[in-house]
Design a protein around this motif. Structure first.
Motif: not given
Ligand SMILES: [Fe+2]
Length: 378
Positions: A358-366
């Protein structure tokens, strides 16, 4: 023993895939365009493109067509455009955690090259040198067996024929499923061989040695491609493993016994075939070269899931899901914070909680449990 076919399609003309906005009236379709599920021909090879056809294609969202060119096909002319999801993977490389498999363009080209050579030799009844493809299949299997996580990343836009790309993409996906099923190298190699050659019969639909040309409709011919593929490979005598031949023959059997050609059901269907048919469906339906029925990866997975136990072995479907995740790489998702994310890969702990960008950064939903996927925005 050597059959001579003078007007072979690959020698008389080259095929170039062109975006329809670049087509001019009067250009000629170089390959039959099939609806790959119903097996009906949408447009036949040799059709002259005109304004009416163009508007029909646009309405069906067909974006690329194989067009005849007079030049000779050369492998150097293969252009690769990297898929969107691969751009993301590159961009994200330093931050990515875990291992990913993405096939090198060079390996892919070598694979296409040797598959194309064998196909052409088969077509003219030439003796087959199986060494190059055996070597490449072996390399690919070895590479894939060392991977812990796969990112489905297939090259789509090579200018060589659909059949070659499709064979190789199907092999890559089949191997991913095979590795997930903990199959040994002893079984992965024949699985990949069968996957590469599964649709080879399509090249012989107008060959009087295999088809009663005058009496068969295009659809009847198409339905014979599994049996023809079996015969072609068996008589070329370069594949020693009978299971590989059976897999080619049975790749359109259905789990509920309503498939072709033998109406085999459930565990009676060759196990390699039960893997290949899922890989085949995924590549056919998401492929940019069969636009008539093109689906997003997410829609395709839902489609395959809905046919578990009917068309497909549910056990293999489950393992396929473990490979691609419920939200495959590249899927746009609407998140609970209102933002749109793009799925990078599965988080490794669940099919429903991938790593997103999202918006050029990583998000690990776990890891971040405060945000979840609300819907697919595809
Ligand atoms: Fe097929």
């Amino acid at each position: 023993k050597f059959r001579k076919i003078t007007n072979s399609w690959w020698m008389s003309m080259a095929v170039e895939w062109k975006p329809i906005e670049n087509l001019k009236e009067g250009e000629i379709l170089a390959e039959d365009l099939y609806d790959r599920t119903s097996f009906n021909i949408l447009l036949s090879k040799g059709t002259k493109i005109n304004g009416e056809i163009l508007s029909i294609l646009k309405s069906r969202e067909i974006l690329w067509l194989p067009i005849e060119t007079k030049e000779t096909t050369q492998m150097e002319k293969i252009r690769t455009s990297i898929d969107f999801d691969q751009e993301i993977i590159k961009m994200d490389e330093p931050m990515a955690v875990g291992l990913k498999f993405s096939i090198e363009e060079q390996v892919y080209r070598t694979f296409i090259d040797s598959f194309e050579k064998i196909s052409k030799d088969l077509k003219i009844g030439e003796k087959i040198d199986s060494a190059p493809i055996e070597r490449t299949v072996g390399q690919l299997v070895d590479e894939m067996m060392t991977q812990k996580e796969f990112v489905v990343n297939l090259f789509r836009k090579h200018s060589s024929g659909y059949l070659y790309k499709h064979g190789i993409n199907t092999a890559i996906l089949s191997l991913m499923i095979g590795v997930t099923l903990s199959m040994s190298r002893y079984h992965l190699v024949p699985l990949a061989q069968a996957a590469v050659f599964h649709d080879i019969g399509l090249m012989f639909l107008n060959d009087p040695e295999y088809v009663d040309i005058g009496k068969s409709s295009e659809r009847e011919k198409l339905l014979q491609h599994t049996a023809i593929g079996y015969k072609v490979l068996a008589s070329a005598d370069f594949i020693s493993n009978e299971e590989v031949l059976d897999a080619v023959l049975e790749h359109h059997e259905k789990y509920d016994g309503t498939g072709i050609p033998l109406e085999k059901s459930s565990n009676n269907i060759n196990f390699y075939a039960r893997i290949i048919q899922i890989a085949d469906a995924y590549d056919s339906l998401t492929s940019t070269t069969s636009e008539a029925l093109k689906m997003s990866p997410y829609q395709t997975i839902k489609w395959i899931l809905s046919r578990a136990g009917k068309d497909y072995d549910p056990y293999v479907v489950n393992n396929f899901l473990r490979v691609v995740g419920m939200y495959p790489t590249g899927t746009k998702v609407k998140l609970s914070n209102g933002k749109i994310g793009i799925v990078l890969r599965s988080s490794g702990i669940g099919l429903l909680i991938p790593v997103v960008i999202i918006d050029d950064h990583l998000l690990d939903l776990s890891k971040d449990k405060s945000i979840w996927i609300e819907a697919v925005a595809d």
